[in-house]
Scaffold this motif. Sequence first.
Motif, PDB file in Angstrom:
ATOM      1  N   VAL A 189       0.847  -1.193   0.000  1.00 29.47           N
ATOM      2  CA  VAL A 189       0.000   0.000   0.000  1.00 29.47           C
ATOM      3  C   VAL A 189       0.880   1.239   0.000  1.00 29.47           C
ATOM      4  O   VAL A 189       1.834   1.336   0.784  1.00 29.47           O
ATOM      5  CB  VAL A 189      -0.932   0.009   1.232  1.00 29.47           C
ATOM      6  N   ARG A 190       0.548   2.165  -0.887  1.00 31.87           N
ATOM      7  CA  ARG A 190       1.343   3.386  -1.006  1.00 31.87           C
ATOM      8  C   ARG A 190       0.437   4.603  -1.154  1.00 31.87           C
ATOM      9  O   ARG A 190      -0.690   4.509  -1.656  1.00 31.87           O
ATOM     10  CB  ARG A 190       2.286   3.301  -2.207  1.00 31.87           C
ATOM     11  N   LEU A 191       0.970   5.737  -0.730  1.00 32.33           N
ATOM     12  CA  LEU A 191       0.333   7.034  -0.929  1.00 32.33           C
ATOM     13  C   LEU A 191       0.939   7.675  -2.177  1.00 32.33           C
ATOM     14  O   LEU A 191       2.030   7.300  -2.616  1.00 32.33           O
ATOM     15  CB  LEU A 191       0.557   7.933   0.288  1.00 32.33           C
ATOM     16  N   PHE A 192       0.228   8.655  -2.724  1.00 35.22           N
ATOM     17  CA  PHE A 192       0.686   9.319  -3.939  1.00 35.22           C
ATOM     18  C   PHE A 192       0.961  10.794  -3.644  1.00 35.22           C
ATOM     19  O   PHE A 192       0.063  11.562  -3.367  1.00 35.22           O
ATOM     20  CB  PHE A 192      -0.365   9.186  -5.034  1.00 35.22           C
ATOM     21  N   ARG A 193       2.244  11.150  -3.617  1.00 33.75           N
ATOM     22  CA  ARG A 193       2.719  12.520  -3.429  1.00 33.75           C
ATOM     23  C   ARG A 193       2.203  13.183  -2.140  1.00 33.75           C
ATOM     24  O   ARG A 193       1.777  14.345  -2.140  1.00 33.75           O
ATOM     25  CB  ARG A 193       2.365  13.388  -4.640  1.00 33.75           C
ATOM     26  N   PRO A 194       2.229  12.504  -0.997  1.00 37.02           N
ATOM     27  CA  PRO A 194       1.711  13.123   0.233  1.00 37.02           C
ATOM     28  C   PRO A 194       2.529  14.300   0.714  1.00 37.02           C
ATOM     29  O   PRO A 194       2.011  15.174   1.428  1.00 37.02           O
ATOM     30  CB  PRO A 194       1.763  11.968   1.239  1.00 37.02           C
ATOM     31  N   GLN A 195       3.811  14.353   0.339  1.00 36.62           N
ATOM     32  CA  GLN A 195       4.634  15.499   0.737  1.00 36.62           C
ATOM     33  C   GLN A 195       4.058  16.804   0.187  1.00 36.62           C
ATOM     34  O   GLN A 195       4.110  17.841   0.850  1.00 36.62           O
ATOM     35  CB  GLN A 195       6.077  15.328   0.255  1.00 36.62           C
ATOM     36  N   ASN A 196       3.511  16.737  -1.021  1.00 37.57           N
ATOM     37  CA  ASN A 196       2.923  17.923  -1.626  1.00 37.57           C
ATOM     38  C   ASN A 196       1.680  18.372  -0.862  1.00 37.57           C
ATOM     39  O   ASN A 196       1.439  19.573  -0.693  1.00 37.57           O
ATOM     40  CB  ASN A 196       2.567  17.647  -3.086  1.00 37.57           C
ATOM     41  N   SER A 209       4.072  19.990  11.017  1.00 37.38           N
ATOM     42  CA  SER A 209       5.238  19.904  10.145  1.00 37.38           C
ATOM     43  C   SER A 209       4.988  18.866   9.061  1.00 37.38           C
ATOM     44  O   SER A 209       4.069  18.047   9.156  1.00 37.38           O
ATOM     45  CB  SER A 209       6.479  19.513  10.944  1.00 37.38           C
ATOM     46  N   ARG A 210       5.831  18.879   8.041  1.00 34.25           N
ATOM     47  CA  ARG A 210       5.714  17.848   7.005  1.00 34.25           C
ATOM     48  C   ARG A 210       5.873  16.463   7.633  1.00 34.25           C
ATOM     49  O   ARG A 210       5.154  15.531   7.283  1.00 34.25           O
ATOM     50  CB  ARG A 210       6.753  18.065   5.911  1.00 34.25           C
ATOM     51  N   GLU A 211       6.806  16.347   8.576  1.00 39.51           N
ATOM     52  CA  GLU A 211       7.059  15.054   9.211  1.00 39.51           C
ATOM     53  C   GLU A 211       5.834  14.579   9.993  1.00 39.51           C
ATOM     54  O   GLU A 211       5.476  13.398   9.941  1.00 39.51           O
ATOM     55  CB  GLU A 211       8.270  15.147  10.127  1.00 39.51           C
ATOM     56  N   LEU A 212       5.184  15.487  10.713  1.00 38.17           N
ATOM     57  CA  LEU A 212       4.002  15.111  11.482  1.00 38.17           C
ATOM     58  C   LEU A 212       2.855  14.750  10.542  1.00 38.17           C
ATOM     59  O   LEU A 212       2.098  13.795  10.806  1.00 38.17           O
ATOM     60  CB  LEU A 212       3.587  16.247  12.415  1.00 38.17           C
ATOM     61  N   PHE A 213       2.719  15.488   9.472  1.00 33.97           N
ATOM     62  CA  PHE A 213       1.678  15.187   8.486  1.00 33.97           C
ATOM     63  C   PHE A 213       1.862  13.777   7.931  1.00 33.97           C
ATOM     64  O   PHE A 213       0.917  12.987   7.865  1.00 33.97           O
ATOM     65  CB  PHE A 213       1.736  16.214   7.363  1.00 33.97           C
ATOM     66  N   LEU A 214       3.087  13.446   7.543  1.00 35.27           N
ATOM     67  CA  LEU A 214       3.359  12.125   6.983  1.00 35.27           C
ATOM     68  C   LEU A 214       3.141  11.023   8.016  1.00 35.27           C
ATOM     69  O   LEU A 214       2.664   9.930   7.694  1.00 35.27           O
ATOM     70  CB  LEU A 214       4.783  12.073   6.424  1.00 35.27           C
ATOM     71  N   GLU A 215       3.494  11.313   9.259  1.00 39.37           N
ATOM     72  CA  GLU A 215       3.223  10.354  10.332  1.00 39.37           C
ATOM     73  C   GLU A 215       1.728  10.109  10.457  1.00 39.37           C
ATOM     74  O   GLU A 215       1.270   8.967  10.571  1.00 39.37           O
ATOM     75  CB  GLU A 215       3.767  10.878  11.658  1.00 39.37           C
ATOM     76  N   ALA A 216       0.946  11.176  10.414  1.00 42.18           N
ATOM     77  CA  ALA A 216      -0.503  11.065  10.594  1.00 42.18           C
ATOM     78  C   ALA A 216      -1.150  10.257   9.472  1.00 42.18           C
ATOM     79  O   ALA A 216      -1.986   9.374   9.733  1.00 42.18           O
ATOM     80  CB  ALA A 216      -1.132  12.456  10.665  1.00 42.18           C
TER      81      ALA A 216
END
Length: 354
Positions: A76-83, A101-108
């Motif tokens: 399972v993968r996400l598509f461009r979540p950093q954006n 933060s970007r890191e917290l967003f990606l963690e969530a």
Amino acid sequence: MTAGKVASANIDWSSLGFSFIPTNGHMKYTWKDGKWDQGEFVTEPWINMHIASSGLNYGQECFEGLKAWQCKDGKVRLFRPQNNADRLRYSASKACMVAPSRELFLEAVTRVVKENIEYVPPYGSGGSLYLRPLLVGNGPMLNLIPSNEYTFIVYAVPVGNFYKDGIKTTNAIIIDDFDRAAPLGTGSVKLGGNYAPCLPSTQAAHEAGYTMALFLDAATRTYIEEFSSCNFIAVINGESIEDTTIITPDSPSILPSITTQTILELAESFGWKVIRRPIPLEEVRSGKFDEIAGCGTAVIVTPVHTIHHQGQDIKITSNKTLGPALEKIYSTVRALQMLEIEDKFDWSYPAEGF
């Protein structure tokens, strides 16, 4: 996270639409006293909000939308979540909000996928797990000032393939009596308050038999801006697919769509000509474009065959489905999301934990 747990929920995956379906729960983080907490997974689909919160009273709120997919290899993968993380931070800055933060967003987003893994539709179904990050001011602020507390939520809903019966073209109507966004306003920001005012125009369009409402610039009402819920792109076909030109409006009041960015980067990789510039309404009325579409996270592209304006039906294409350029774009994006082809762009992000 193992592939065997994916799609284990008791759901008819073939009948999924785009509506809320209860899942195991959502991630919730709170910013207070100058810092974010560690976050918690909440099983009840409710949040406590103060009656004087800045989110309820003054609309201090913004959101995002992205998807997780089971890919061809079973992962399972996400598509461009950093954006999405970066855009949420941009939106928050325009409303004086404290963003994760970007890191917290990606963690969530990875945590919520992990906790709802059985709700990820299986590979081949065309479905995905739609994620809705939501940031809202939740402190009691009677005065019009930034909140002293923020709630950051990410919930997940399994959604189906919009094009179950194949992609078909749709129609749109240009709105003349309402301005979606002011030139120096918040049109480029994903605030919830930008969407509710468009509902009367959208509802009126639907009642008149049109699928989408298309808005013009507020200053002159002579340039194309965007549809009510997605960006506008136009195509000029050349003698061959290699000679394709993609044009998208250049305006400070248009939402910077991640799907549009993906399409334009793909087009450039195809060797196509990509142009960002103001698009006069007259170019649409004169039939300059061979293909027109709305583009966004939900469907990638929605092809348009007719645009109605002031009593005139402007015919874009006689095709009942995607034209050659939009078909190439759509099929390539879907293949990249599922990792059916090599991801040379590094857009896929593993949703295997945090």
